[in-house]
Design a protein around this motif. Sequence first.
Motif, short mmCIF file in Angstrom:
data_model
loop_
_atom_site.label_atom_id
_atom_site.label_comp_id
_atom_site.label_asym_id
_atom_site.label_seq_id
_atom_site.Cartn_x
_atom_site.Cartn_y
_atom_site.Cartn_z
N LYS A 54 -2.06 7.32 0.55
CA LYS A 54 -3.12 6.80 1.78
C LYS A 54 -3.36 8.15 2.96
N GLN A 101 -4.96 11.40 1.02
CA GLN A 101 -6.55 10.67 0.82
C GLN A 101 -7.71 11.34 2.06
N ASP A 102 -6.71 10.86 3.62
CA ASP A 102 -7.19 10.95 4.66
C ASP A 102 -7.10 11.96 4.87
N LYS A 132 2.04 4.42 1.09
CA LYS A 132 1.33 4.56 2.99
C LYS A 132 0.93 6.56 2.65
N VAL A 188 0.85 -1.05 -0.05
CA VAL A 188 -0.37 -0.19 -0.39
C VAL A 188 1.01 1.07 -0.50
#
Length: 291
Positions: A76, A79-80, A73, A71
């Motif tokens: 991610k 996006q969070d 990171k 993934v």
Amino acid sequence: MDHEPDATDGNTDGHNDPISREVPTLPSVAQPTGGSSTTMDTFNQMMAAVTHLIQHSQEQPQTSSRREPVVDKYLKIFQDMRPPLFTRVGEPVDVENWLLRVEKILEGMQCPDERRVTLATFALDGEVERWWRGQSLEKFRGRPDSQILWEDFVKVFRDWFIPPSVRSQMQERFLRLVQGERTVMQYESEFTTLSRYASPFITTTEDKCQKFLAGLRDAIRQPLLPFTFDDYAVLVEKARRLEIDFQAVQKMRDFQQKRKGFERTRSFQTHSGGSSVKKTIIDLALFPNHN
């Protein structure tokens, strides 16, 4: 008849032992007889190699079953943080706000330099995304985003969406900016927005303070003129406090005027009877400052 021992003797629960099921007993191999010590060493080495291969083949499926998907990171985290999508050309302020927001997210997540442009362009969509693909080919000769410096991306972005003609308009608006009917914080917000385009006119903090002070309303500016400010935040806070004091004084005056009007009405009713309402309105209209 003598009982012939088997693998369960001495352990009646052996059939429930997972180890006994997963690791079978290796078959016994007769050692060579009558051979030399060299032959024995070779035999032992072969048996050790076979044992290792069998054990490795049993462990390999377990290792692969625990393997997790890779993934990104940083993507991610980005996006969070819910970066705003930039989909179409809008006002220059919208462009600046998008850049500021994305830069804030990248700084907050401690993004490596080589990932900044990649993540920022992930937040482009629609016609702006198509524009960037063209610019990537034209300006950067199709280099991957990871090889493009953040400063170069920002320059290309601003030059396209905030061209020199627009910057000149923003500079003129900044030079003409005054507080007017705005509150101090509303004035400060527009001042900060337009000051991004006024770097030729604001080279020091003192210049910024003087320009902000000059645009304040007279009632707020006059008490601040005797002081010298080299901290913009301090100047804004003092102006805000003065505004709060003036608002409190104005509310007190309004309250006193309403109270005087009420007392005048009550006094008139006492002397004139029930037809006092109409006369009170006329009195207040003709003598608004009468005590």
